[in-house]
Design a protein around this motif. Structure first.
Motif, PDB file in Angstrom:
ATOM      1  N   HIS A  89       0.826  -1.208   0.000  1.00  0.00           N
ATOM      2  CA  HIS A  89       0.000   0.000   0.000  1.00  0.00           C
ATOM      3  C   HIS A  89       0.856   1.252   0.000  1.00  0.00           C
ATOM      4  O   HIS A  89       1.921   1.286   0.605  1.00  0.00           O
ATOM      5  CB  HIS A  89      -0.905   0.027   1.237  1.00  0.00           C
ATOM      6  N   ASN A  94      -4.250   6.422   0.165  1.00  0.00           N
ATOM      7  CA  ASN A  94      -5.436   6.240   0.993  1.00  0.00           C
ATOM      8  C   ASN A  94      -5.007   5.960   2.436  1.00  0.00           C
ATOM      9  O   ASN A  94      -4.902   4.803   2.834  1.00  0.00           O
ATOM     10  CB  ASN A  94      -6.288   5.104   0.440  1.00  0.00           C
ATOM     11  N   THR A  96      -6.571   6.127   5.242  1.00  0.00           N
ATOM     12  CA  THR A  96      -7.538   5.381   6.049  1.00  0.00           C
ATOM     13  C   THR A  96      -7.400   3.886   5.808  1.00  0.00           C
ATOM     14  O   THR A  96      -7.381   3.095   6.747  1.00  0.00           O
ATOM     15  CB  THR A  96      -8.977   5.837   5.720  1.00  0.00           C
ATOM     16  N   GLU A  97      -7.291   3.492   4.544  1.00  0.00           N
ATOM     17  CA  GLU A  97      -7.109   2.077   4.211  1.00  0.00           C
ATOM     18  C   GLU A  97      -5.763   1.578   4.746  1.00  0.00           C
ATOM     19  O   GLU A  97      -5.663   0.465   5.248  1.00  0.00           O
ATOM     20  CB  GLU A  97      -7.174   1.881   2.693  1.00  0.00           C
ATOM     21  N   TYR A  98      -4.753   2.416   4.651  1.00  0.00           N
ATOM     22  CA  TYR A  98      -3.433   2.035   5.144  1.00  0.00           C
ATOM     23  C   TYR A  98      -3.464   1.851   6.658  1.00  0.00           C
ATOM     24  O   TYR A  98      -2.859   0.924   7.189  1.00  0.00           O
ATOM     25  CB  TYR A  98      -2.401   3.093   4.755  1.00  0.00           C
ATOM     26  N   HIS A 100      -6.048   0.952   8.427  1.00  0.00           N
ATOM     27  CA  HIS A 100      -6.734  -0.321   8.649  1.00  0.00           C
ATOM     28  C   HIS A 100      -5.784  -1.495   8.403  1.00  0.00           C
ATOM     29  O   HIS A 100      -5.757  -2.459   9.173  1.00  0.00           O
ATOM     30  CB  HIS A 100      -7.962  -0.417   7.742  1.00  0.00           C
ATOM     31  N   THR A 101      -4.990  -1.413   7.336  1.00  0.00           N
ATOM     32  CA  THR A 101      -4.021  -2.469   7.023  1.00  0.00           C
ATOM     33  C   THR A 101      -2.998  -2.614   8.145  1.00  0.00           C
ATOM     34  O   THR A 101      -2.665  -3.732   8.544  1.00  0.00           O
ATOM     35  CB  THR A 101      -3.300  -2.151   5.694  1.00  0.00           C
ATOM     36  N   GLU A 104      -4.629  -4.314  11.195  1.00  0.00           N
ATOM     37  CA  GLU A 104      -4.785  -5.748  10.936  1.00  0.00           C
ATOM     38  C   GLU A 104      -3.440  -6.471  11.001  1.00  0.00           C
ATOM     39  O   GLU A 104      -3.330  -7.553  11.562  1.00  0.00           O
ATOM     40  CB  GLU A 104      -5.447  -5.990   9.575  1.00  0.00           C
ATOM     41  N   GLN A 185      -6.091  11.220  10.698  1.00  0.00           N
ATOM     42  CA  GLN A 185      -7.453  10.916  10.257  1.00  0.00           C
ATOM     43  C   GLN A 185      -8.450  11.785  11.016  1.00  0.00           C
ATOM     44  O   GLN A 185      -9.414  12.282  10.433  1.00  0.00           O
ATOM     45  CB  GLN A 185      -7.741   9.430  10.485  1.00  0.00           C
TER      46      GLN A 185
END
Length: 189
Positions: A89, A94, A96-98, A100-101, A104, A185
């Motif tokens: 990534h 992004n 926000t997606e990063y 989340h990654t 996780e 964020q």
């Protein structure tokens, strides 16, 4: 009209600085993983050469090296997976997606590393023990005790002293990066 016109200029710099710091931290972790992958491939190649091109009298030695080889392949697959998760990534595309990654990755990593490390150490210890059966066959008893004792002390040192410090340090780095991304964020929400 600038998007940042309503906000003071230092906020924009802090966003850029935070993104740079997170990128630098991720780059440090992925660089360490990359060189771990390179080293592990070299070790696997060396173990493969030793296993199949050096004659051993005892099948225990060959089994020991094969156990070590399989364990190293398992570890290699683990660090390659971690490398791909962190490296695939782009943070700036992004965040926000990063974020989340990263969360996780951190969750999976702490679970997996906990149990995998002990299985890894058990298999490596078993493999080395079997490997040294033939290697130390003609050695005096005191030398065998020194070698096996040194291996046991080394594994206990790595397991109970070095491992917790290494993982705690990496966990702190991940937490710092995640906190920075969460703050960023929140600024945009």
């Amino acid at each position: 009209m600038s998007v940042w016109q309503g906000q003071p200029k230092p906020d924009r710099l802090s966003v850029d600085d935070a993104l740079k710091q997170v990128k630098k931290g991720i780059r440090g972790i992925t660089s360490k993983l990359y060189w771990g992958i390179v080293a592990m491939i070299g070790l696997i190649a060396g173990a493969f050469i030793i296993t199949f091109f050096f004659p051993f009298r005892s099948p225990a030695t060959t089994v020991g090296i094969l156990i070590i080889l399989v364990t190293m392949v398992m570890y290699l697959s683990l660090i390659v997976r971690h490398y791909h998760i962190l490296n695939k990534h782009d943070l700036t595309q992004n965040p926000t997606e990063y974020l989340h990654t990263l969360k996780e990755y951190q969750k999976k990593r702490s679970k997996l590393v906990g149990w995998f490390y002990y299985v890894f150490m058990l298999l490596i210890s078993t493999g080395l023990g079997l490997y040294f059966v033939e290697i130390l066959e003609d050695a005096p008893l005191y030398f065998k005790l020194v070698v096996y004792g040194s291996i046991a002390i080394w594994f206990m040192f790595i397991t109970f002293y070095l491992r917790p410090r290494m993982f705690k340090n990496e966990e702190e780095k991940l937490n710092l990066m995640i906190d920075r991304l969460i703050r960023l964020q929140e600024q945009f929400d």
